[in-house]
Design a protein around this motif. Structure first.
Motif, short mmCIF file in Angstrom:
data_model
loop_
_atom_site.label_atom_id
_atom_site.label_comp_id
_atom_site.label_asym_id
_atom_site.label_seq_id
_atom_site.Cartn_x
_atom_site.Cartn_y
_atom_site.Cartn_z
N ILE A 1 0.85 -1.20 0.00
CA ILE A 1 0.00 0.00 0.00
C ILE A 1 0.89 1.25 0.00
CG2 ILE A 1 -1.76 1.27 1.32
CD1 ILE A 1 -2.96 -1.36 0.83
N LEU A 2 1.87 1.25 0.90
CA LEU A 2 2.75 2.41 1.03
C LEU A 2 3.70 2.53 -0.16
CD1 LEU A 2 3.58 2.29 4.83
CD2 LEU A 2 2.09 3.90 3.66
N GLY A 3 3.81 1.48 -0.98
CA GLY A 3 4.68 1.52 -2.14
C GLY A 3 3.96 1.92 -3.42
N ASP A 4 2.65 2.12 -3.32
CA ASP A 4 1.85 2.47 -4.50
C ASP A 4 1.64 3.99 -4.52
OD1 ASP A 4 -0.14 3.01 -6.31
OD2 ASP A 4 -1.48 1.41 -5.66
N PRO A 5 2.32 4.69 -5.45
CA PRO A 5 2.27 6.16 -5.42
C PRO A 5 0.84 6.71 -5.49
CG PRO A 5 3.91 5.42 -7.00
CD PRO A 5 3.16 4.20 -6.56
N LYS A 6 -0.04 6.01 -6.20
CA LYS A 6 -1.41 6.49 -6.33
C LYS A 6 -2.17 6.38 -5.01
CE LYS A 6 -5.08 6.47 -9.41
NZ LYS A 6 -5.62 6.46 -10.73
N ALA B 1 12.01 2.39 -21.02
CA ALA B 1 12.80 1.27 -20.50
C ALA B 1 11.93 0.15 -19.92
CB ALA B 1 13.80 1.76 -19.46
N GLU B 2 10.61 0.28 -20.05
CA GLU B 2 9.66 -0.73 -19.55
C GLU B 2 9.90 -1.09 -18.08
OE1 GLU B 2 9.88 -3.87 -22.45
OE2 GLU B 2 8.55 -2.77 -23.79
N ILE B 3 10.11 -0.05 -17.30
CA ILE B 3 10.31 -0.20 -15.86
C ILE B 3 9.03 -0.72 -15.21
CG2 ILE B 3 10.93 1.01 -13.72
CD1 ILE B 3 13.14 1.18 -15.81
N GLU B 4 9.18 -1.69 -14.30
CA GLU B 4 8.02 -2.20 -13.56
C GLU B 4 8.03 -1.76 -12.10
OE1 GLU B 4 6.99 -6.54 -15.22
OE2 GLU B 4 9.14 -6.21 -14.90
N VAL B 5 9.21 -1.47 -11.58
CA VAL B 5 9.34 -1.07 -10.17
C VAL B 5 10.48 -0.06 -10.04
CG1 VAL B 5 9.79 -1.87 -7.81
CG2 VAL B 5 8.64 -3.39 -9.41
N VAL B 6 10.29 0.95 -9.20
CA VAL B 6 11.38 1.86 -8.85
C VAL B 6 11.93 1.42 -7.49
CG1 VAL B 6 12.00 4.22 -8.22
CG2 VAL B 6 10.47 3.81 -10.16
N VAL B 7 13.25 1.27 -7.41
CA VAL B 7 13.88 0.84 -6.16
C VAL B 7 14.78 1.96 -5.65
CG1 VAL B 7 15.35 -0.90 -5.07
CG2 VAL B 7 13.85 -1.56 -6.94
N THR B 8 14.72 2.21 -4.34
CA THR B 8 15.63 3.19 -3.76
C THR B 8 16.09 2.67 -2.41
OG1 THR B 8 15.96 5.53 -3.23
CG2 THR B 8 13.87 4.57 -2.53
N VAL B 9 17.03 3.37 -1.80
CA VAL B 9 17.50 2.97 -0.48
C VAL B 9 17.18 4.11 0.49
CG1 VAL B 9 19.86 3.84 -0.81
CG2 VAL B 9 19.45 1.93 0.75
N ALA B 10 16.77 3.74 1.70
CA ALA B 10 16.43 4.75 2.68
C ALA B 10 17.65 5.66 2.92
CB ALA B 10 16.01 4.07 3.99
N VAL C 1 9.53 9.71 -9.43
CA VAL C 1 9.79 8.98 -10.67
C VAL C 1 8.71 7.93 -10.89
CG1 VAL C 1 11.40 7.45 -11.89
CG2 VAL C 1 12.29 9.39 -10.58
N ALA C 2 8.34 7.23 -9.80
CA ALA C 2 7.34 6.16 -9.89
C ALA C 2 5.97 6.71 -10.28
CB ALA C 2 7.26 5.40 -8.57
N TYR D 1 5.44 9.28 -12.13
CA TYR D 1 5.57 9.60 -13.55
C TYR D 1 5.44 8.35 -14.40
CZ TYR D 1 7.59 11.70 -17.75
OH TYR D 1 7.80 12.14 -19.03
N LEU D 2 6.09 7.26 -13.96
CA LEU D 2 6.08 6.01 -14.72
C LEU D 2 4.87 5.13 -14.39
CD1 LEU D 2 9.88 5.04 -14.47
CD2 LEU D 2 8.74 6.12 -16.41
N ALA D 3 4.09 5.56 -13.37
CA ALA D 3 2.91 4.79 -12.93
C ALA D 3 3.27 3.37 -12.53
CB ALA D 3 1.82 4.82 -13.99
N VAL D 4 4.30 3.24 -11.69
CA VAL D 4 4.72 1.93 -11.17
C VAL D 4 4.95 2.06 -9.66
CG1 VAL D 4 5.85 1.25 -13.34
CG2 VAL D 4 7.20 2.40 -11.56
N PRO D 5 5.02 0.93 -8.93
CA PRO D 5 5.26 1.01 -7.49
C PRO D 5 6.71 1.26 -7.10
CG PRO D 5 4.89 -1.27 -8.14
CD PRO D 5 4.69 -0.43 -9.38
N VAL D 6 6.90 1.57 -5.83
CA VAL D 6 8.23 1.82 -5.26
C VAL D 6 8.56 0.73 -4.24
CG1 VAL D 6 9.64 3.40 -3.85
CG2 VAL D 6 7.95 4.31 -5.44
N VAL D 7 9.80 0.28 -4.23
CA VAL D 7 10.27 -0.65 -3.21
C VAL D 7 11.47 0.00 -2.53
CG1 VAL D 7 11.52 -2.81 -2.94
CG2 VAL D 7 9.37 -2.78 -4.18
#
Lengths: 271, 271
Positions: A106-111, B127-136, B146-147, B149-155
């Protein structure tokens, strides 16, 4: 530019610039259109924004006046969103060892995060918030979503000092649930004295973290105008140390053996 | 509903739902309008979105077809934004002890963060990104921008395991600049096997953190399709361990004694 084109452009402009006061000449120049045409455009945008439940245009008369877009999220939409979230979270596969609840999707879904920000932001719309404050890590996306809605900056309290932010103010506090002594740090230049702040976090159990933040913010003479959390734990064994807060959902009765969980609306609608 | 009202409503709908494929009947039913009228509306929205430099509407023919809003941010707008950011960061009051640069105010401004997300997102649009990954912690707001904009989730990769997210995969890695051994953790259920990912962070020095993330992501058989950072340090003494990345700005020549700093555009436009 024709009216139809102007309406598309204006809608984008207002959504991009919430709460910004725009003198009318900005639009007459931007679109090379008469004041009367622009006024008619604004009536249309205002009406549709209200029908869509996303806010309204506020007109301020006089020489220093203009028009600004005030985002809103209706109580009906908010409650609808909260109820859907409760159902989604009651799925027993979310139960983690220790009776915790998996919410990272849930928290990972920007929408989703954006919607949560709208609901919390709409509750604090009139509180004259100048800064949203959160503590690393999970509250960060929610804090930005609320801040976008309120059109104010975010300040992040850390649990570890970072060399890259200059001199800091730090406090020690006792965590409400584990009774451990913990540290919180805020760089000196990140918050001006006496600001009106809103504290945002993802989860509140006894409230120790939020109490810690309140103490740290007192060092900056900040006025904590509002506290908002996505979820609160309904734990009768513990005394809640924070009283004035807004929660969207309340997690209760996590039964690990029976694989059952109950998620109820928080106090959002009772405020 | 009249055309003028539909255009305001549609503009809001598309901006709210980037990249979502909408069958035309959705609009004819939503607005109780003829297909030909909706088609004309879409032509207007598409034209204005292109003129505003915010993207275009993509039409897909056939039974499974429809229309979707593809956000874009033009190279011109991106370079304009990057240059303005460079000037802003060259202010000598930003120099911190140790030769670091104060950027928390930039990263704390939701609007600024959104713009950075657009610029980086537009670079990875195909680039057909499915997930944006970052580090705390500091990369988190940029990752969400970024996510969105690309309409994908974040991990979010963490440096400390949290009990509340279930079983995790962790790796140890050597930090590029300090040569210390550090840990990174990602909960097992947060990322499906073999996903196309994009790594986002705020700052890259030698690139140890990003190399660590790449190793951790390899445990999930993820395909790292893109790496994007707001700022890279131009440090000739160190060997960069990451080669294929996109940076918006490059920080060089931080002269603490002279209180001078040079901030240049990154490799964004050379990609």
């Amino acid at each position: 530019m024709k009216r139809s084109d102007r309406l598309v452009s204006m809608t984008n402009y207002f959504l991009e610039n919430p709460r910004r006061l725009n003198p009318l000449p900005r639009f007459t120049e931007m679109y090379q259109a008469a004041k009367s045409s622009i006024s008619e455009d604004l009536v249309i945008v205002d009406r549709v924004f209200q029908e869509e439940g996303i806010g309204h245009l506020q007109t301020i008369a006089g020489a220093a006046g203009g028009v600004r877009y005030i985002p809103e999220f209706s109580t009906d939409s908010s409650l609808h969103f909260i109820n859907a979230l409760c159902s989604k979270l009651e799925d027993p596969v979310r139960i983690l060892p220790g009776g915790y609840l998996y919410m990272s999707d849930i928290l990972g879904d920007p929408k989703m995060v954006n919607q949560i920000g709208r609901v919390l932001g709409s509750a604090f719309s009139d509180a004259e918030i100048e800064v949203v404050v959160t503590v690393a890590t999970k509250g960060i996306p929610l804090a930005y979503a609320v801040a976008s809605y309120l059109a104010v900056p975010v300040v992040i309290v850390r649990r570890d000092p970072k060399v890259t932010e200059g001199s800091s103010v730090s406090i020690n506090y006792v965590s409400g649930s584990s009774r451990k002594i913990q540290t919180m740090v805020l760089p000196k230049r990140s918050l001006k004295e006496g600001a009106n702040v809103c504290i945002i976090d993802d989860f509140m159990k006894a409230g120790g973290t939020i109490t810690g933040m309140t103490s740290l913010l007192a060092e900056f003479n900040a006025n904590v105008k509002a506290i908002g959390v996505l979820a609160e734990a309904d734990d009768e064994e513990e005394d809640r140390v924070v009283e004035n807060y807004t929660s969207l959902i309340k997690i209760s009765n996590v039964d690990i053996k029976q694989k059952r969980i109950q998620v109820l609306p928080g106090n959002f609608n009772q405020k």
